[in-house]
Design an enzyme around this catalytic site. Structure first.
Site, PDB file in Angstrom:
ATOM      1  N   LYS A  35       0.835  -1.214   0.000  1.00 18.40           N
ATOM      2  CA  LYS A  35       0.000   0.000   0.000  1.00 18.40           C
ATOM      3  C   LYS A  35       0.869   1.263   0.000  1.00 18.40           C
ATOM      4  O   LYS A  35       0.647   2.186  -0.780  1.00 18.40           O
ATOM      5  CB  LYS A  35      -0.855   0.015   1.273  1.00 18.40           C
ATOM      6  N   LEU A 253     -34.229   4.059   3.009  1.00 13.34           N
ATOM      7  CA  LEU A 253     -35.508   3.373   2.859  1.00 13.34           C
ATOM      8  C   LEU A 253     -35.609   2.764   1.463  1.00 13.34           C
ATOM      9  O   LEU A 253     -36.665   2.802   0.848  1.00 13.34           O
ATOM     10  CB  LEU A 253     -36.667   4.351   3.102  1.00 13.34           C
ATOM     11  N   GLY A 256     -34.006  -3.713  -0.923  1.00 13.69           N
ATOM     12  CA  GLY A 256     -32.963  -4.367  -1.716  1.00 13.69           C
ATOM     13  C   GLY A 256     -32.617  -5.734  -1.179  1.00 13.69           C
ATOM     14  O   GLY A 256     -33.412  -6.357  -0.460  1.00 13.69           O
ATOM     15  N   CYS A 263     -18.952  -2.175   7.310  1.00 13.06           N
ATOM     16  CA  CYS A 263     -19.295  -1.629   8.628  1.00 13.06           C
ATOM     17  C   CYS A 263     -20.545  -2.235   9.257  1.00 13.06           C
ATOM     18  O   CYS A 263     -20.469  -2.812  10.338  1.00 13.06           O
ATOM     19  CB  CYS A 263     -19.459  -0.114   8.531  1.00 13.06           C
TER      20      CYS A 263
HETATM   21  N1  LIG Z   1     -14.842   1.883   5.490  1.00 10.66           N
HETATM   22  C1  LIG Z   1     -15.784   2.714   5.921  1.00 10.66           C
HETATM   23  O1  LIG Z   1     -16.649   3.144   5.183  1.00 10.66           O
HETATM   24  C2  LIG Z   1     -15.796   3.162   7.380  1.00 10.66           C
HETATM   25  C3  LIG Z   1     -16.607   4.236   7.754  1.00 10.66           C
HETATM   26  C4  LIG Z   1     -16.600   4.655   9.075  1.00 10.66           C
HETATM   27  C5  LIG Z   1     -15.825   3.997  10.011  1.00 10.66           C
HETATM   28  N2  LIG Z   1     -15.046   2.946   9.624  1.00 10.66           N
HETATM   29  C6  LIG Z   1     -14.212   2.298  10.632  1.00 10.66           C
HETATM   30  O2  LIG Z   1     -12.881   2.766  10.449  1.00 10.66           O
HETATM   31  C7  LIG Z   1     -11.942   1.715  10.729  1.00 10.66           C
HETATM   32  C8  LIG Z   1     -11.047   1.491   9.529  1.00 10.66           C
HETATM   33  O3  LIG Z   1     -11.850   1.027   8.469  1.00 10.66           O
HETATM   34  P1  LIG Z   1     -11.297   0.907   6.964  1.00 10.66           P
HETATM   35  O4  LIG Z   1     -12.440   0.501   6.131  1.00 10.66           O
HETATM   36  O5  LIG Z   1     -10.536   2.145   6.639  1.00 10.66           O
HETATM   37  O6  LIG Z   1     -10.262  -0.311   7.167  1.00 10.66           O
HETATM   38  P2  LIG Z   1      -9.194  -0.866   6.103  1.00 10.66           P
HETATM   39  O7  LIG Z   1      -9.108  -2.314   6.371  1.00 10.66           O
HETATM   40  O8  LIG Z   1      -9.511  -0.365   4.747  1.00 10.66           O
HETATM   41  O9  LIG Z   1      -7.816  -0.157   6.562  1.00 10.66           O
HETATM   42  C9  LIG Z   1      -7.176  -0.430   7.765  1.00 10.66           C
HETATM   43  C10 LIG Z   1      -5.684  -0.267   7.507  1.00 10.66           C
HETATM   44  O10 LIG Z   1      -4.995  -0.297   8.751  1.00 10.66           O
HETATM   45  C11 LIG Z   1      -3.719  -0.906   8.523  1.00 10.66           C
HETATM   46  N3  LIG Z   1      -3.146  -1.281   9.815  1.00 10.66           N
HETATM   47  C12 LIG Z   1      -3.552  -2.216  10.698  1.00 10.66           C
HETATM   48  N4  LIG Z   1      -2.772  -2.196  11.800  1.00 10.66           N
HETATM   49  C13 LIG Z   1      -1.866  -1.214  11.612  1.00 10.66           C
HETATM   50  C14 LIG Z   1      -0.803  -0.686  12.404  1.00 10.66           C
HETATM   51  N5  LIG Z   1      -0.528  -1.141  13.625  1.00 10.66           N
HETATM   52  N6  LIG Z   1      -0.064   0.321  11.889  1.00 10.66           N
HETATM   53  C15 LIG Z   1      -0.319   0.811  10.660  1.00 10.66           C
HETATM   54  N7  LIG Z   1      -1.306   0.353   9.880  1.00 10.66           N
HETATM   55  C16 LIG Z   1      -2.080  -0.637  10.351  1.00 10.66           C
HETATM   56  C17 LIG Z   1      -4.041  -2.045   7.585  1.00 10.66           C
HETATM   57  O11 LIG Z   1      -2.882  -2.487   6.894  1.00 10.66           O
HETATM   58  C18 LIG Z   1      -5.064  -1.381   6.655  1.00 10.66           C
HETATM   59  O12 LIG Z   1      -4.450  -0.813   5.521  1.00 10.66           O
HETATM   60  C19 LIG Z   1     -12.782   0.513  11.138  1.00 10.66           C
HETATM   61  O13 LIG Z   1     -12.914   0.480  12.542  1.00 10.66           O
HETATM   62  C20 LIG Z   1     -14.122   0.799  10.493  1.00 10.66           C
HETATM   63  O14 LIG Z   1     -15.195   0.170  11.187  1.00 10.66           O
HETATM   64  C21 LIG Z   1     -15.003   2.526   8.323  1.00 10.66           C
END
Ligand SMILES: NC(=O)c1ccc[n+]([C@@H]2O[C@H](COP(=O)([O-])OP(=O)(O)OC[C@H]3O[C@@H](n4cnc5c(N)ncnc54)[C@H](O)[C@@H]3O)[C@@H](O)[C@H]2O)c1
Length: 439
Positions: A35, A253, A256, A263
């Site tokens: 990445k 609403l 689907g 999430c």
């Molecule tokens: N994706 C969404 O739409 C969304 C929206 C709101 C909240 N969230 C929340 O945000 C959080 C992240 O979600 P995401 O979808 O971005 O996850 P993701 O899996 O896309 O990204 C997480 C990243 O963290 C990295 N990572 C893990 N441990 C690490 C460390 N110690 N040091 C550095 N990098 C590390 C992983 O390699 C990965 O690239 C989750 O808790 C999720 O529930 C996600």
């Protein structure tokens, strides 16, 4: 101000790029070498509209940087955001906090000067206390505050959601923490985004409650759709009829195939587990989860019924694989149980998705991937619309019909009008709209 973001996924990368765009100095950290290498080459590892340009512009100014090593960015930061994943823990559905705790340890050993550590990851109530304990244990002399700053962005509209949020929730009762977080988000006040300050545990709870409520709305209208189909009502009009009531609101609403994504399913599972641990039963939330799980698999039976109940040897074209349009995210996409169900019933599946096929190949290795919607429809006995990508909304119906073995469309997103499809010579089934309307 200086910001370090630990975790450069959907949330970390979008937040980092937007903060840099506000003028902050941001370093995004990730453990995943591929990445970081890609980002340093100007390649964006995820599909999110507008993100390529936003990252390129801010990387060029030097305000947005990427690295695998958190040491210097954390030491220099005013605010360190934790944005690592919190997937469901295998076996029991609790949120897996191992990435959050590992990040806390790494942050603890690198902190220098007063720093706010803000958790953006979605975490159970009380996680902030444990993050604080870990950092204190790792670095007893550190001067820091742990805040909760849950993220509400939606994939597919993430940049807009980040820059024009309905609200920003900041959970800390520490005055220095509140001031620092207020300063970080000040550029948003131009957009009138309300900053809401709460206690840390309340902020953690707000995120789960928001997701559970939205998932409940979706599940509610899905059940009303099933009934509408049986009694000859039109669920789209029902949704409009109730959604125009301000107390209800029109969003979420759309009937689907059931909710999926990175999430809702995992957060709702985690919320029910938190409640059980505290001897509270969240019966509505538990029902939402159960109803939704059943629904996803039931969609395969719906497709089977469109072909008279026998799928063996039949060819099914599937349009859309990702859990929603404008993302490449396949996590818990409804297409997965649907397609697995179709394969179990002996069907051959061909699929097309504008952005999700690379991810989908890991989840669904035994289906055929096509180069566009028309190729996907070739020789298909039924075409199933699973994700409402905009490019599926105005397909050339004559061309489609000409290429299919049978002109049958099952539209799980209700993007076509039944009368148009019938006029074009299709047998058309949607969700929550009776195929033989009564007056
Ligand atoms: N994706 C969404 O739409 C969304 C929206 C709101 C909240 N969230 C929340 O945000 C959080 C992240 O979600 P995401 O979808 O971005 O996850 P993701 O899996 O896309 O990204 C997480 C990243 O963290 C990295 N990572 C893990 N441990 C690490 C460390 N110690 N040091 C550095 N990098 C590390 C992983 O390699 C990965 O690239 C989750 O808790 C999720 O529930 C996600």
């Amino acid at each position: 101000m200086r910001i370090a973001i630990i975790g450069t996924g959907y949330v970390g990368l979008v937040s980092g790029a937007c903060f840099a765009d506000f003028g902050h100095e941001v370093t995004c950290v990730d453990k995943d070498e591929s990445k970081i290498t890609a980002l340093n080459r100007g390649q964006i590892p995820i599909y999110e509209p507008g993100l390529v340009a936003l990252v390129a512009t801010n990387a060029k100014t030097g305000r947005l940087n990427f690295t695998m090593d958190p040491t210097t960015p954390v030491a220099e930061a005013d605010v360190v955001f934790i944005a690592v994943g919190t997937p469901s823990r295998r076996g029991d559905g609790h949120a897996d906090l191992s990435y959050v705790y590992a990040a806390a340890r790494e942050i603890g050993s690198a902190l220098s000067g007063f720093t706010v550590v803000a958790t953006k990851s979605t975490v159970p109530v009380g996680t902030g206390d444990e993050v604080e304990r870990i950092i204190r244990e790792t670095n007893p002399a550190a001067d820091f505050v742990v805040a909760s700053n849950p993220e509400f962005l939606r994939e597919g509209a993430a940049i807009r959601d980040f820059k024009f949020p309905d609200r920003v929730v900041i959970g800390t009762s520490d005055e220095r923490g509140r001031k620092m977080m207020g300063d970080i988000y000040r550029p948003l006040s131009l957009n009138q985004a309300p900053l809401m300050f709460t206690e840390r545990r309340t902020a953690e709870m707000i995120k789960y409650a928001a997701n559970a409520f939205l998932a409940t709305k979706i599940t509610f209208i899905n059940e009303i759709a099933d009934l509408s189909e049986k009694v000859g009502a039109n669920v789209q009009e029902v949704a409009r009829g109730i959604g125009l009531d301000n107390r209800i609101g029109a969003k979420f609403l759309h009937a689907g195939p059931g909710f999926g994504g990175s999430c809702f399913p995992k957060d709702i599972r985690a919320l029910t587990k938190i409640a059980q641990d505290h001897d509270v039963q969240l019966r509505i939330v538990e029902a939402v989860l159960a109803v939704n799980e059943n629904r996803k698999r039931a969609m395969a039976r719906k497709v089977s019924l469109a072909l008279g109940g026998a799928l063996r040897g039949k060819t099914i074209g599937v349009l859309g694989l990702t859990f929603k349009p404008d993302t490449d995210d396949m996590r818990e996409a409804p297409s997965i149980p649907l397609i697995t169900g179709l394969l179990d019933m002996g069907a051959n599946v061909r699929a097309y998705d504008p952005a999700g096929m690379e991810q989908a190949r890991f989840e669904l290795p035994s289906i055929e991937y096509c180069e566009d919607a028309y190729a996907c429809a070739e020789r298909a006995d039924v075409l199933v619309i699973v994700t409402e990508w905009v490019q599926f909304r105005a397909l050339d119906l004559d061309r489609l019909k000409g290429t299919m073995a049978q002109p049958i469309v099952v539209d799980l997103r209700n993007i076509y009008r039944p009368e148009d499809m019938l006029a074009a010579g299709f047998v058309y089934q949607s969700v929550g709209i009776s195929s033989s309307p009564r007056s």
